[in-house]
Design a protein around this motif. Sequence first.
Motif, PDB file in Angstrom:
ATOM      1  N   ASP A 182       0.864  -1.177   0.000  1.00 53.43           N
ATOM      2  CA  ASP A 182       0.000   0.000   0.000  1.00 53.43           C
ATOM      3  C   ASP A 182       0.901   1.227   0.000  1.00 53.43           C
ATOM      4  OD1 ASP A 182      -2.582   1.181   0.105  1.00 53.43           O
ATOM      5  OD2 ASP A 182      -2.227   1.714   2.192  1.00 53.43           O
ATOM      6  N   GLU A 183       1.643   1.375  -1.065  1.00 55.13           N
ATOM      7  CA  GLU A 183       2.657   2.425  -1.146  1.00 55.13           C
ATOM      8  C   GLU A 183       2.001   3.788  -1.017  1.00 55.13           C
ATOM      9  OE1 GLU A 183       6.593   2.310  -3.699  1.00 55.13           O
ATOM     10  OE2 GLU A 183       4.810   2.371  -4.901  1.00 55.13           O
ATOM     11  N   GLY A 184       2.017   4.316   0.197  1.00 57.67           N
ATOM     12  CA  GLY A 184       1.214   5.505   0.469  1.00 57.67           C
ATOM     13  C   GLY A 184       1.935   6.827   0.353  1.00 57.67           C
ATOM     14  N   VAL A 269      -2.580   6.088   6.737  1.00 60.17           N
ATOM     15  CA  VAL A 269      -2.305   5.554   8.072  1.00 60.17           C
ATOM     16  C   VAL A 269      -2.200   4.028   8.047  1.00 60.17           C
ATOM     17  CG1 VAL A 269      -4.721   5.412   8.806  1.00 60.17           C
ATOM     18  CG2 VAL A 269      -2.940   5.771  10.523  1.00 60.17           C
ATOM     19  N   CYS A 270      -2.711   3.398   7.003  1.00 52.39           N
ATOM     20  CA  CYS A 270      -2.636   1.936   6.907  1.00 52.39           C
ATOM     21  C   CYS A 270      -1.214   1.446   6.651  1.00 52.39           C
ATOM     22  CB  CYS A 270      -3.586   1.403   5.846  1.00 52.39           C
ATOM     23  SG  CYS A 270      -5.293   1.551   6.352  1.00 52.39           S
ATOM     24  N   ARG A 284     -12.410   0.290   9.795  1.00 53.47           N
ATOM     25  CA  ARG A 284     -11.690   1.544   9.606  1.00 53.47           C
ATOM     26  C   ARG A 284     -10.239   1.299   9.992  1.00 53.47           C
ATOM     27  NH1 ARG A 284     -15.044   6.363  10.227  1.00 53.47           N
ATOM     28  NH2 ARG A 284     -13.468   7.407  11.443  1.00 53.47           N
ATOM     29  N   GLY A 285      -9.312   1.855   9.214  1.00 51.84           N
ATOM     30  CA  GLY A 285      -7.897   1.573   9.458  1.00 51.84           C
ATOM     31  C   GLY A 285      -7.319   2.388  10.592  1.00 51.84           C
ATOM     32  N   MET A 286      -7.730   2.081  11.816  1.00 48.36           N
ATOM     33  CA  MET A 286      -7.225   2.818  12.974  1.00 48.36           C
ATOM     34  C   MET A 286      -6.146   1.989  13.669  1.00 48.36           C
ATOM     35  SD  MET A 286      -9.577   5.433  13.306  1.00 48.36           S
ATOM     36  CE  MET A 286     -10.328   5.853  14.860  1.00 48.36           C
ATOM     37  N   PRO A 287      -5.014   2.620  14.003  1.00 46.11           N
ATOM     38  CA  PRO A 287      -3.987   1.875  14.730  1.00 46.11           C
ATOM     39  C   PRO A 287      -4.408   1.632  16.175  1.00 46.11           C
ATOM     40  CG  PRO A 287      -3.307   4.145  14.372  1.00 46.11           C
ATOM     41  CD  PRO A 287      -4.642   4.003  13.743  1.00 46.11           C
ATOM     42  N   ARG A 288      -3.739   0.705  16.820  1.00 45.45           N
ATOM     43  CA  ARG A 288      -4.002   0.460  18.238  1.00 45.45           C
ATOM     44  C   ARG A 288      -2.665   0.422  18.969  1.00 45.45           C
ATOM     45  NH1 ARG A 288      -1.838  -4.200  19.184  1.00 45.45           N
ATOM     46  NH2 ARG A 288      -2.070  -5.997  17.796  1.00 45.45           N
TER      47      ARG A 288
END
Lengths: 582, 174
Positions: A182-184, A269-270, A284-288
Amino acid sequence: MRVVVGQGSCGVATGARKTSAEFERLIAEAGLDVTVEKTGCIGNCYLEPIVDVYDGDKLLSRYVQIQPEKAADIVERHLKGGEVVSEYAISEADERFLTGQRRIVLRNAGVINPESIEAYMATGGYKAIEKALKEMSPEDVIAEMKVSGLRGRGGAGFPTWFKWDAARKNRGDMKYIVCNADEGDPGAFMDRAVLEGDPHSMLEGMIIGGYAMGASEGVIYVRAEYPLAIHRLELAIDQAREKGFLGNDLFGSGFSFDIRIKAGAGAFVCGEETALIASLEGERGMPRLKPPFPAEKGFWQKPTNINNVESFANVPWIILNGGEAFGAIGTAQSKGTKVFALAGKIKKGGLVEVPMGLPLRDVIYGIGDGIKNDKAFKAVQMGGPSGGCIPASLIDTPVDYENITKTGAIVGSGGMIVMDETTCMVDMARYFLDFTRKESCGKCAYCRVGTKRMLEILERITAGEGQDGDIELLVELAEKIKDGSMCGLGQTAPNPVLTTIRYFRDEYEDHIYRKKCTAHSCKPLLTFTITEDCKGCTLCAKNCPTDAISGERRELHVIDQEKCIKCGKCEESCKFAAILRD
Amino acid sequence: MCENCDCKQGDGAGFAALDPVLEKYGKVPGSLITILQKTQDIYGYLSVDAINHISGRTGVKPAKIYGVATFYTQFRLKPIGKNLIMLCKGTACHVNGADMIEEAISEFLGVGDGETTEDGLFTLNNVACLGCCSLAPVMMVKSAEGEETFGNLTKDKVKAVLAEIRQREQEAAV
């Protein structure tokens, strides 16, 4: 003979498909015994479309910038007449772009047909997984990786063997290995080139990684914005299954492994491991918070290891040639090569793979041939929104993890954007903050609100409304955001601002106190005037939206600064370069 | 059909094309993003009706689907024009004048980022990076015929490209 047309995204964008179709038509028409094939991106993006003529495996000639209308000449003179069409052939100077490189990750990109598994196998492809499964235990593989010293190419630079080892040691009935494709980073396209140009090398590396950590399933999380890469990956996976490199009991070893693709949906953020896993699970792509690390509890709560495309593409080479051979390249702490996407104000932009430790100067001037239009080199941005700007004074910095980190930037995934005297550094900082502000997932208040506040200040400064104390406030906010954010996005988001303040403080001060943009880029800070070169053609006056320009025909025109809205229309319309921006 | 209101939740009318997708992924955990991507491929955007329909068939609450749909930049909640202009705002494009190109597009079409022209021919979307950095500034135009990338743009070049597409569309409409 074979005619091979480069058809990575860059090639396709410049019309390579039309060129390829034209060759097919002409060759069929002439009844020649020549095949037309495709390959991935060779890296000289500025020369696309690129056409290679081969006799068997021998490269006879490389032609550059071959639009469809040039195909006829090559068919007539080279394919029929056996003569090299010298006016279209690549120049010696352009060949240096490639000869100055050391290619491991890109060893096949632009050489083989990425849609043919046979082509990959002919270069020794899938020999590494065979060797690993037949001759090596998973521990042997990990030991070899340790010797190689390969560090994660996605940004953090964490040793690959260590991650594999941790995932191996964690028990679980099911383990996953994930490829982060996922080259962001805006301004980076290394992974795209690998996926489009040599997808099998990445797959093979992933299978080896799966074997080493004891995973039975692999997932590739790839950007939805890369349709060609997804298409070629799908093909490659099908072919690998057919040949028995994916599936049950590979090479009779009892090891079973399969890979599937999951298209990302666009969220920077992913790139953060835990956010990527949430996204894989359809959330949803939320970090933890970590721990637990993905190596303990990752995808569906099972031990999971995530590596980047480029890291995986190195693995087959390491297994075949040995960790020591890989470790012999590069510096003491940063082994091997690194692929960079060289772009921006550079003469010869494209993909560059060099040994770690090569000075920046050799990359920018040696390979990239310097700055477009021979303007003055100002800075190079590395590491995207998490990185920073390295000024011209540090151009002899060796490109490796330690030395680049010392400058305040990071090696990151490999974006290298070159800037010249016309690039405003305050505007660059504003650009990156605008990006991270939009991409912040919103979980941590410092990242969510702090980046917004920083952006507002930077917008004010570039609009000519900067105030005394703004720089200090930016630094204070930057430090608090770094401390108050949970994941890498927030922790690194202020870096572009901090590095530009560190190296280009005078530009910030010019904006704030003198209301000047020395790069002549921030429009609200510019003054447009008409010079003596004006011929009185009246074109600027006609194009001015606020009627700020007056003057008789054939006489010098004048801009009324009160009325001028600094839109720059006069400058665009002037045919005599008589508009001065200051 | 949902009994409590007239939201038509679970009523398959108009979403027959989605059936194979829901059959394949509807009950597979973690497939929500894939389902939404395929829905958008079919209908061009995610309508409230589509979200309710997916909710009815998968058992995922509409609010959660909405949450996922608004988190990712790929998803659209409004219909788009026949030609989707994806203007690259990556770093290399920014350095090479992407803002100027946006200005030219807005001037020519009279719409800003995220908006669709009145004739329904164009939607302008700024995107983070198309990965064709060596050709900066770049835009990709996506239509039913596929996608085409245009590089090394200038104000004049981008206007010429759009004028050509507009003319082609108008001729096709006659």
